[in-house]
Design a protein around this motif. Sequence first.
Motif, short mmCIF file in Angstrom:
data_model
loop_
_atom_site.label_atom_id
_atom_site.label_comp_id
_atom_site.label_asym_id
_atom_site.label_seq_id
_atom_site.Cartn_x
_atom_site.Cartn_y
_atom_site.Cartn_z
N CYS A 140 1.28 0.96 9.64
CA CYS A 140 0.57 0.37 8.51
C CYS A 140 -0.69 1.20 8.27
O CYS A 140 -1.63 1.13 9.05
CB CYS A 140 0.21 -1.07 8.85
SG CYS A 140 -1.08 -1.78 7.83
N CYS B 229 3.37 2.33 3.14
CA CYS B 229 3.60 1.13 3.95
C CYS B 229 4.92 1.25 4.71
O CYS B 229 5.99 1.35 4.12
CB CYS B 229 3.63 -0.10 3.06
SG CYS B 229 4.11 -1.59 3.95
N CYS C 235 0.85 -1.19 0.00
CA CYS C 235 0.00 0.00 0.00
C CYS C 235 0.89 1.25 0.00
O CYS C 235 2.03 1.21 0.45
CB CYS C 235 -0.85 0.06 1.27
SG CYS C 235 -1.79 -1.40 1.62
S1 SF4 Z 1 1.79 -3.76 6.06
FE1 SF4 Z 1 -0.06 -2.52 5.93
S2 SF4 Z 1 0.50 -0.84 4.60
FE2 SF4 Z 1 2.01 -2.46 4.29
S3 SF4 Z 1 1.24 -3.63 2.54
FE3 SF4 Z 1 0.51 -4.61 4.41
S4 SF4 Z 1 -1.51 -3.74 4.73
FE4 SF4 Z 1 -0.46 -2.40 3.30
#
Ligand code: SF4
Lengths: 334, 633
Positions: A242, A48, A45
């Motif tokens: 996150c 992240c 995302c």
């Molecule tokens: S840790 Fe959180 S921000 Fe990173 S890819 Fe996973 S869901 Fe998305």
Amino acid sequence: MAVQPIKFYQTGSFAVGNRLLDPDQRSVQSDADRANSISSGHRACQGCGEALGARYALDAAMRATNGQLIAVNATGCLEVFSTPFPETSWRIPWIHSLFGNAPAVATGVAAAMRAKGRPDVRVVGQGGDGGTVDIGFACLSGMFERNDDVLYICYDNEAYMNTGVQRSGATPPAARTNTTPAVGPEPGNVFGQGKNAPLIAMAHEIPYVATATVAGLRDLEYKVRRAMEFRGARYLHVLVPCPLGWGSASCDTIKIARLAEQTGLFPVFEAEHGEVVSSTPIRKRVPVQEYLKLQARYAHLFGTPYGAEVITRLQARADRNIARFGLLETEAAS
Amino acid sequence: MFEVRFHGRGGQGTVTAAELLSAAAFIEGMHAQAFPSFGSERTGAPVMSFCRIDDAPIRSREPVIRPDVLVIQDPTLLHQVNVFEGAEADCRLLINSGRPAADLNIGEFTGGLRPGSVLTVPATELAMQHLGRPVPSAALLGGFAALTGLVRLESVVAAIEARFASRPDVAAGNAGAARAAFDYVTDELAGLGITPPVPSAHHDGGRVIRASQDGARVVQIEGSAGVAEAVARCRPEVICAYPISPQTHIVEALSRQVKSGQLTPCEFVNVESEFAAMSVAIGASAAGARSYTATASQGLLYMTEPLYNASGLGLPIVMTVANRAIGAPINIWNDHSDAMSQRDCGWIQLYAETNQEAMDLHIQAYRVAEEVSLPVMVCMDGFILTHAHERLELPGASQVDAFLPPFEPRQILDPSDPVSIGAMVGPEAFTEVRFLAHARQLQALELIPQVAAEFAAHFGRDSGGLVRGYRTEDAETIVVALGSVLGTIKDTIDELRDGGMKIGVLGITSFRPFPLDAVRAALSGCQRVVVLEKALAVGIGGIVSENVRMALSGVDLHGYTVIAGLGGRAITRDSLRRLFQVAAKDELEPLTFLDLDTVLVGRELARVAANRQSGPAAENMLRDLGVVASRIG
Ligand code: SF4
Ligand SMILES: Cc1ncc(C[n+]2csc(CCOP(=O)(O)OP(=O)(O)O)c2C)c(N)n1
Ligand SMILES: [Mg+2]
């Protein structure tokens, strides 16, 4: 023309990859010849923290080992978003086996390197908080106890994100997850649970244990480098916000990580052979509300008397960390 | 049947759009099925979702291959993903764009469609105006209502309001965007000289969800939510779970019920692994608590040791297995490898054909488990069932209470009457202990149909039992299968029957205990049996087929094993029809892999032959397939 005054810390150790520094003092990331262990185009995302932390940590490890590095990854976001095959973000040898066995697989790689007389090849094991403090914990403790030559890095986003945000043993009290929903008389995760993996790692008296956040990326790089100066089991616990799971803005990842440090909720320190040897002081102390209010997972704490009480309890946790790790210079001195 | 396919990007509400459309159709009294093409995609990645609408219950579960309407939530997908796949002449397109269709440069794809069948609506803009967030799904549904007349605008709005009941501002914003888009598309159609379709007369106009005070109602919800409701009505006292896709929605819903005090007395334990999940369930059950957990795939394997322990101890735990493939290569999609790998661990295994059956089987499972003191796995296809939204009848709490008496354990850890459980048993009695475990499974063989019959009398629905035949009476060819694929097979069989083929299907609900007699009785009159299975015993072939052969020992007929649907490969009616036609001529290989990409396999074999270090096979093959490997069908 208006002149923007340069604040001292912008050129100091807290700024990232600052071009004003001497080349040998610059961050690994600012080096055009960095390893790019995780290259761009992965599917994390926006904002992240885990992607950011892993990139800095592995590039620093690559530099510290002259590129002689093998990575072992537990199942989790980092694994899934980095390998949408046929594309892979990894430019280093990398293996994913299972969710709960990354420390043991890393031990196996290290043993093979020893058997083959390749002490120059170093091993990093890595996983999310769930893979580390929960399902992989027995393997992790075994790896520590045997003092296997592995640096294990936990990217702590305080829940099982890959499966859609469920509670882990690293989820803080009051935080909302999909298995600790914000309903009932005590919404969110309860108080009095959870484990402090860095302190448990220290109890194994392994050579090196440290914590870091993605707000202190220079510090993270330093700690990886320092860890690679030791042989034996080493543990690095990195707080990685996150946006999806915490309900925060993608652009606030670093700000939130910094607030976690500055509130005292996440103490940043280093320990050798079971003893704390340094801690990063809080430069400007901030009340926990400032941290909590940026995250939807704590939204239920605002505007109710119960929430106010919970915030007081969270503040008490922060205060305890500050005292315990000497995070305020004045308190450390007293 | 009306079929809709949505294309969007993660974060745009693509899955929600299909769900809302199904809810709107439900409100109008129709049957609807909505499900995502679930992946590991994160924000921004291309995603698809599907919705089928019909007056009769919907059985097929293949992805929507030939859509009646395509809804494109993000115009940047038009040239990136083959969104037009399967769009035949009478397909209509609704595209989220502020530009007219003629400016979108898609003539090469839409040339074959009828004039006026491609419409655009500035859904993101409307969403920004009304909702303040760029989520176009509600607006597109408003446009869909205007375009098709299949559902009325009021039903779309009612579905939106129900979905966002706890956030009135979000509900109002989405409803506003839907209304605005409805007007926009109505005007567009008028501009094209097309009279906007009027919803047909049979719609009964805003049917309200029937409710009784003890929770019995008919709802349009996700399979996982339905199972959670069913489990909650069984009044479990301890629930422990460790998250793994596609089981998560079930345990999340249960955690909410426990945390909010709706389900009480009940402890929800967030454990640190599946090994711990099953271990907690063992402790709780031995201490006399009705216990529940759920898992899938890697998680089921991770609890292998305590699984054997639970059945060995005779503890009546009920567990949902949201069936999913096993890695490596890691794969989150559906097949039966997980449950099949544990077929001999001593648990009873029941396979659900539909979400309604999955719900009902949990209620029956506790009855059976506690009666014979054995644990039961209720297997439901991951994503295909767990994530599908459809019409479900939730039983009332008092109805379930009357059917399922409180748990009276055969053995219990109780300080007032101390017993030892789990002693070592040596050669002197181990065979006897095992024999009794087998005897209890055979006892379950008697009990399962009785409980199903009682359930039917009590709830007015047929669910469960040992096996269920469909058009098998005079069939020359009988297909045997388990789980949700039975629906797609039944629709295919109806088609083939129309063409004169004598074909039927036998669904096996109880795989353990295996109903040898019932299978033999159902199959011995036919000429050939095609066992279609979603798992592979590497090195021999079929697993279900081996069991079926055992039932048929001494019976002379052709037997074929077809491995299908591994790791989420869609099992389509087109493929099934071709397969059954070949089988009916006895031209099928004894072991067939449905829709195997032989070119892909051939290339890897060539690489392996050419190089000693040919590299990781799975990764090589994905490289051959290229980046957009996901296919619709
Ligand atoms: S840790 Fe959180 S921000 Fe990173 S890819 Fe996973 S869901 Fe998305
Ligand atoms: C044995 C087993 N149980 C469960 C899972 C499902 N699973 C995959 S990743 C994951 C969560 C990962 O959480 P964490 O380790 O914190 O990493 P994050 O995704 O948050 O970075 C879970 C539960 C699995 N793959 N294997
Ligand atoms: Mg995590």
